[in-house]
Design a protein around this motif. Structure first.
Motif, PDB file in Angstrom:
ATOM      1  N   ILE A   1      16.965   1.946 -27.480  1.00  0.00           N
ATOM      2  CA  ILE A   1      16.639   3.370 -27.453  1.00  0.00           C
ATOM      3  C   ILE A   1      15.251   3.608 -28.014  1.00  0.00           C
ATOM      4  CG2 ILE A   1      17.219   5.618 -28.447  1.00  0.00           C
ATOM      5  CD1 ILE A   1      20.147   4.667 -28.331  1.00  0.00           C
TER       6      ILE A   1
ATOM      7  N   LEU B   1      32.810  -0.492 -28.913  1.00  0.00           N
ATOM      8  CA  LEU B   1      31.627  -0.954 -28.183  1.00  0.00           C
ATOM      9  C   LEU B   1      31.447  -2.462 -28.335  1.00  0.00           C
ATOM     10  CD1 LEU B   1      29.016   1.809 -29.113  1.00  0.00           C
ATOM     11  CD2 LEU B   1      30.158   1.487 -26.925  1.00  0.00           C
TER      12      LEU B   1
ATOM     13  N   LEU C   1      21.968  -0.163 -26.248  1.00  0.00           N
ATOM     14  CA  LEU C   1      21.745   1.008 -27.111  1.00  0.00           C
ATOM     15  C   LEU C   1      20.651   0.755 -28.129  1.00  0.00           C
ATOM     16  CD1 LEU C   1      25.425   2.161 -27.747  1.00  0.00           C
ATOM     17  CD2 LEU C   1      23.669   3.346 -26.431  1.00  0.00           C
TER      18      LEU C   1
ATOM     19  N   ALA D   1      36.204  -0.159 -22.011  1.00  0.00           N
ATOM     20  CA  ALA D   1      35.501   0.945 -21.360  1.00  0.00           C
ATOM     21  C   ALA D   1      36.464   2.095 -21.083  1.00  0.00           C
ATOM     22  CB  ALA D   1      34.848   0.461 -20.066  1.00  0.00           C
TER      23      ALA D   1
ATOM     24  N   VAL E   1      26.663  -3.533 -24.312  1.00  0.00           N
ATOM     25  CA  VAL E   1      26.429  -2.116 -24.593  1.00  0.00           C
ATOM     26  C   VAL E   1      25.612  -1.957 -25.867  1.00  0.00           C
ATOM     27  CG1 VAL E   1      27.525   0.118 -24.913  1.00  0.00           C
ATOM     28  CG2 VAL E   1      28.675  -1.640 -23.574  1.00  0.00           C
ATOM     29  N   THR E   2      25.989  -2.708 -26.896  1.00  0.00           N
ATOM     30  CA  THR E   2      25.298  -2.549 -28.186  1.00  0.00           C
ATOM     31  C   THR E   2      23.830  -2.949 -28.070  1.00  0.00           C
ATOM     32  OG1 THR E   2      26.146  -4.737 -28.766  1.00  0.00           O
ATOM     33  CG2 THR E   2      27.343  -2.837 -29.616  1.00  0.00           C
TER      34      THR E   2
ATOM     35  N   PHE F   1      18.499   1.849 -22.018  1.00  0.00           N
ATOM     36  CA  PHE F   1      19.244   2.598 -23.043  1.00  0.00           C
ATOM     37  C   PHE F   1      20.162   3.631 -22.400  1.00  0.00           C
ATOM     38  CE2 PHE F   1      15.947   5.640 -22.279  1.00  0.00           C
ATOM     39  CZ  PHE F   1      16.464   6.865 -22.641  1.00  0.00           C
ATOM     40  N   GLU F   2      19.727   4.168 -21.239  1.00  0.00           N
ATOM     41  CA  GLU F   2      20.605   5.141 -20.573  1.00  0.00           C
ATOM     42  C   GLU F   2      21.849   4.466 -20.011  1.00  0.00           C
ATOM     43  OE1 GLU F   2      17.049   8.056 -19.083  1.00  0.00           O
ATOM     44  OE2 GLU F   2      18.667   7.584 -17.693  1.00  0.00           O
TER      45      GLU F   2
ATOM     46  N   THR G   1      24.066   4.083 -22.798  1.00  0.00           N
ATOM     47  CA  THR G   1      24.753   5.347 -23.108  1.00  0.00           C
ATOM     48  C   THR G   1      25.936   5.571 -22.153  1.00  0.00           C
ATOM     49  OG1 THR G   1      22.638   6.261 -23.816  1.00  0.00           O
ATOM     50  CG2 THR G   1      24.412   7.826 -23.397  1.00  0.00           C
ATOM     51  N   LEU G   2      25.673   5.338 -20.871  1.00  0.00           N
ATOM     52  CA  LEU G   2      26.746   5.517 -19.882  1.00  0.00           C
ATOM     53  C   LEU G   2      27.888   4.545 -20.148  1.00  0.00           C
ATOM     54  CD1 LEU G   2      24.618   5.969 -16.621  1.00  0.00           C
ATOM     55  CD2 LEU G   2      25.947   7.714 -17.799  1.00  0.00           C
ATOM     56  N   ARG G   3      27.522   3.301 -20.469  1.00  0.00           N
ATOM     57  CA  ARG G   3      28.570   2.307 -20.760  1.00  0.00           C
ATOM     58  C   ARG G   3      29.360   2.734 -21.994  1.00  0.00           C
ATOM     59  NH1 ARG G   3      28.310  -2.894 -19.571  1.00  0.00           N
ATOM     60  NH2 ARG G   3      30.412  -2.790 -20.419  1.00  0.00           N
ATOM     61  N   ALA G   4      28.657   3.261 -22.993  1.00  0.00           N
ATOM     62  CA  ALA G   4      29.351   3.711 -24.201  1.00  0.00           C
ATOM     63  C   ALA G   4      30.370   4.791 -23.850  1.00  0.00           C
ATOM     64  CB  ALA G   4      28.347   4.239 -25.220  1.00  0.00           C
ATOM     65  N   MET G   5      30.005   5.670 -22.930  1.00  0.00           N
ATOM     66  CA  MET G   5      30.917   6.755 -22.535  1.00  0.00           C
ATOM     67  C   MET G   5      32.142   6.240 -21.795  1.00  0.00           C
ATOM     68  SD  MET G   5      28.593   9.714 -20.942  1.00  0.00           S
ATOM     69  CE  MET G   5      26.945   9.884 -21.497  1.00  0.00           C
ATOM     70  N   GLY G   6      32.059   5.010 -21.313  1.00  0.00           N
ATOM     71  CA  GLY G   6      33.213   4.466 -20.609  1.00  0.00           C
ATOM     72  C   GLY G   6      32.918   4.060 -19.173  1.00  0.00           C
ATOM     73  N   PHE G   7      31.674   4.242 -18.755  1.00  0.00           N
ATOM     74  CA  PHE G   7      31.327   3.780 -17.402  1.00  0.00           C
ATOM     75  C   PHE G   7      31.396   2.253 -17.377  1.00  0.00           C
ATOM     76  CE2 PHE G   7      29.709   8.034 -17.251  1.00  0.00           C
ATOM     77  CZ  PHE G   7      29.760   8.397 -15.916  1.00  0.00           C
TER      78      PHE G   7
END
Lengths: 273, 392
Positions: B391, A74, B388, A98, B384-385, B289-290, B293-299
């Motif tokens: 949150i 991240l 997050l 990503a 991303v950080t 924050f959402e 979260t999406l960016r963390a998942m790889g979006f």
């Protein structure tokens, strides 16, 4: 620091010969706030074998979340190298990171972070939207993931219709649906009561033992940390093994610990964690 | 589920806010459609004018009359098939003096040849030609005033003398309809010879304007020039224009008003854009924050921008479609009908043109997208950080 272990009997201890999934060398992270440089992490060395369940503990501001973010791709370190699943992630661009996360990392957050307008199965399906899988296959895999966490009867429920423990189990299903090698959990039991927390920890243990997932969990909760096979302590940017660390883990990280102690300098209390 | 449906589902996160935003968009679009339709209707007389009609009027202003003898000169001109003439009477029904309608003294033999989009039953036309005090009225006017064939109507003129011993009383000979919606259905037409006979000697044998139909529409402008040249050497000079230009000259005085209405209709959509932009920005702040979260998942950042822009586009599209749907009862059946019946001379036909509907929808979606660009860019650029950390 002693060599005794308090790992519960149900834990499968990682074999000494297990391949290394994460390799951290000389990693440091600093931030600039108001013209002042804060060294959150300094000179960390760490190796995490595949299939292990590691707990990362430490006081607030010690850099736990920062380290977690670095290992999950991240964020990028200020110094040092990080290799995950055989790939250097510290040199990757934002786009590459990503894609790396989409393929290799599953996330579990303290506040679950489910999308409130999506049902449980739609939340679980989210990471699969980044794949080329057809819709039917995505749905099938999401159903399977929800079955793994025992929520096959809650697929059509919105997050607000679920308890906290159920929400976190949906988040775990979301974290595993794309079959990542690494699952990072940031205070996964922080918002849960004891019973729900135990259920979530049981699930994480199951993922590590039965599905060979490598789990890295940040926690303040000693009871949660007890479930891990390795307990790492981070304080002011310095990494050490917990007093009850498993001997295998000690052997794997002893060199790192020595280096960390030699190199680390105190980090600011204001640093992000 | 796919990326687009995910964006669409986000619309219902805060239903009250979404419904209010869509309602605001719909009202803005409806207002835009209404104003544009009124401007279009007002100017459509010039836009739908017959291409083969040439109007000859006094060179100074159409308020000043021309000698009646000019009509014969026009009829003799090369390329002119038929010519007619008319006078503006400025009449009102004293029993309904709040009702405004156009009253014209017209040539009984040629008027309906030149204006063949006005349809009248042959027996009604024959009756009118036989009755010096006959009148032909539009069907919309007859309906509004409750007039029937055979009924006597007395008018007062605001321009010409009203003689109590010889009032302007007419008998309704017939009712005309039209083949084009843009033609006024609220005119009151009576015979020019009756009108001329009633005038004092000094005012006799003058016409307000002459209208010719030409054989070749492409030669209309040239024929107009030729006609003016004929009258250049006579006592009264003329200005001959094709019908579109002539109708436009009526509108010249209010062109500034029309332009202002045009601008206001655009301003309303810009206000809509600002409201939408604020709403989008609010939603983005709440959901940072959402997106983390999406960016963390790889979006990717582009995915996040897409969700925000697509959501705004959905709001714009739904608001646009609702506004379009409302325009039928509100404009076509409501305001339009009212204006046609009460201000038929200015608004002969008020119907929402298709191009205005398309423009409204395109602008509604387009401006919604523009409104979301800055929030979308900001959200896609956030680390991303950092996202997050929002949150809690």
């Amino acid at each position: 620091m002693t060599d005794t272990t308090t790992s519960p009997k149900s834990y499968r201890e990682p074999a000494a010969s297990a391949p290394i999934l994460i390799s951290v060398k000389g990693v440091g992270k600093s931030y600039t706030r108001g013209g002042e440089t804060l060294n959150v992490l300094q000179g960390l060395d760490l190796e995490i074998p595949e299939g292990s369940f590691q707990a990362l503990m430490g006081p607030s501001g010690s850099g736990k979340s920062t380290l977690l973010h670095l290992l999950a791709g991240l964020d990028r370190p200020s110094t040092g190298t990080i290799e995950v699943a055989g790939r250097r992630i510290d040199t990757m661009s934002e786009g590459e990171l990503a894609r790396f996360r989409a393929e290799n990392v599953g996330f579990v957050f303290q506040s679950f972070n489910l999308i409130p307008v999506l049902t449980a199965i739609e939340n679980v399906e989210l990471p699969l939207l980044l794949t080329k899988l057809p819709s039917a296959e995505r749905k099938r895999r999401a159903q399977t993931a929800l079955r793994v966490v025992g929520l096959e009867d809650r697929m059509g429920h919105l997050p607000k219709q679920l308890s906290g423990g159920q929400e976190q189990r949906v988040a775990i299903a979301r974290a595993i649906v794309h079959d990542p090698r690494l699952i990072v959990a940031d205070e996964p039991t922080g918002d849960l009561d004891r019973a729900s927390a135990d259920e979530v920890l049981r699930l994480l243990t199951k993922l590590s033992q039965e599905l060979q997932k490598t789990i890295l969990m940040v926690t303040h909760d000693p009871a949660a940390a007890e479930r891990a096979t390795v307990r790492l302590h981070l304080d002011k940017g310095r990494l050490s093994l917990g007093p009850d660390a498993h001997p295998v883990a000690r052997a794997e990280t002893s060199t790192s610990e020595a280096k960390a102690e030699a190199k680390s300098k105190p980090a600011s209390e204001e640093s992000p964690s | 589920m796919n990326l687009a449906t995910l964006a669409a589902k986000n619309l219902w996160r805060n239903r009250v806010r979404t419904v209010l935003t869509i309602a605001a968009s719909a009202i803005a679009v409806l207002t835009f459609i209404t104003l544009r339709t009124l401007v279009f209707s007002w100017t459509s007389a010039s836009e739908v004018a017959a291409k083969d009609r040439v109007v000859t009027r006094h060179k100074v202003t159409f308020v000043m009359p021309l000698p009646k003898r000019y009509v014969e000169d026009v009829r003799q001109a090369k390329g002119v098939r038929v010519a007619t003439f008319a006078n503006w009477f400025g009449g009102k029904d004293p029993k309904h003096d709040q009702e405004f309608f156009g009253t014209f003294a017209v040539d009984r033999d040629t008027y309906f040849q030149v204006y063949d989009e006005m349809v009248i039953a042959p027996e009604d036309l024959a009756r009118w030609k036989e009755d010096k005090r006959g009148a032909i009225v539009g069907d919309a006017l007859a309906k509004k005033m409750g007039w029937k064939v055979g009924e006597k109507v007395t008018l007062d003129s605001g321009i010409f003398p009203n003689d109590p011993d010889n009032p302007w009383t007419f008998t309704i000979s017939g009712i005309y309809t039209t083949t084009k919606k843009s033609v006024d259905r609220s005119s009151f037409l009576f015979r020019w010879d009756t009108f001329n006979d009633a005038l004092p000697a000094a005012g006799k044998d003058q016409v307000g304007w002459i209208v010719s139909r030409v054989d070749d529409p492409s030669q209309a402008a040239n024929i107009g020039v030729a006609l003016d040249k004929v009258f250049d050497v006579q006592d009264t000079q003329t200005l001959s224009q094709d019908e579109a230009a002539f109708n436009s000259s009526f509108l010249a005085g209010i062109s500034a008003v029309l332009r202002a209405v045009d601008v206001i209709s655009g301003v309303i959509l810009v206000i809509m854009m600002l409201v939408l932009g604020n709403t989008v920005a609010m939603g983005v702040r709440e959901r940072t924050f959402e997106y983390g979260t999406l960016r963390a998942m790889g979006f990717q950042p582009g995915h996040v921008a897409f969700f925000i822009v697509a959501e705004a586009a959905f709001v714009g599209a739904i608001g646009g479609l609702v506004g379009m749907a409302l325009s039928y009862p509100v404009v076509d059946q409501g305001i339009g009908k009212f204006l046609e019946e009460n201000m038929g001379n200015f608004f002969a036909y008020v119907g929402v043109p298709r191009h205005v509907l398309v423009l409204a929808l395109v602008l509604s979606i387009g401006l919604a997208i523009v409104a979301s660009l800055v929030p979308a860019y900001s959200a896609s650029r956030i680390r991303v950080t950092e996202a997050l950390r929002r949150i809690a």
